[in-house]
Design an enzyme around this catalytic site. Sequence first.
Site, PDB file in Angstrom:
ATOM      1  N   ALA A   1      -4.440  -6.281   2.931  1.00  0.00           N
ATOM      2  CA  ALA A   1      -4.514  -6.715   1.532  1.00  0.00           C
ATOM      3  C   ALA A   1      -5.358  -5.707   0.756  1.00  0.00           C
ATOM      4  CB  ALA A   1      -5.125  -8.106   1.436  1.00  0.00           C
ATOM      5  N   HIS A   2      -5.131  -5.634  -0.542  1.00  0.00           N
ATOM      6  CA  HIS A   2      -5.834  -4.666  -1.398  1.00  0.00           C
ATOM      7  C   HIS A   2      -6.378  -5.406  -2.619  1.00  0.00           C
ATOM      8  CE1 HIS A   2      -5.567  -0.469  -3.528  1.00  0.00           C
ATOM      9  NE2 HIS A   2      -6.688  -1.101  -3.789  1.00  0.00           N
ATOM     10  N   LEU A   3      -7.700  -5.479  -2.715  1.00  0.00           N
ATOM     11  CA  LEU A   3      -8.360  -6.044  -3.890  1.00  0.00           C
ATOM     12  C   LEU A   3      -8.891  -4.869  -4.689  1.00  0.00           C
ATOM     13  CD1 LEU A   3     -10.362  -8.986  -2.249  1.00  0.00           C
ATOM     14  CD2 LEU A   3      -7.970  -8.912  -2.961  1.00  0.00           C
TER      15      LEU A   3
END
Length: 189
Positions: free
Chosen positions: A109-111
Amino acid sequence: MSNIAALDIDANRRARKWSRKELFVRLLWEGLQAPLFAWTPRQFWGFRNSVLRLFGARIGRHVQIHPTVRIAIPWNLDVQDHSSIGDRAIIYNLGPIRLGASVSVSQNAHLCAGSHDFTKPDLPLIKPPIAIEDGAWVCADAFVGPGVTVGSMAIIGARAVVTKDVEPSAIMVGNPARKLKKRRELTHP
């Protein structure tokens, strides 16, 4: 005059985005992240949490952050109790990122709490915060963009791209993310 000529990339590169202290600590973090964080065995949750706290992160109890997570700026990270961040997740926290209690951020995931203001010719750096509220789940390969709040108990489906706030208990899917339905209340046996 073309639109490209209207951009002032040189002004962007000259702009002071970080203080000298921030630059020094970021350099220190980059140098130490691999040996003190990435190279640790998976089960060394407490050790990695201590390293993050040493660099100014606020980490709650029983937090599990995998060794392959990439964290840009530890002092912009706030993770509450019982939350986890999975393998190879990217926490690009130029601005603050806060994970509430019992949040799960899955692998890859990429925040992304950083971008550029494209409305200005010099494209200045902006650092809008991200908040993932209690009980939410950001699934594998999902992207959460700058300035987004993901409501409590929401689910961001695998590979979804979220650029706007998500209401509590919403299940979001797709690119761009759209609401599939609401999450049902969890019941205990």
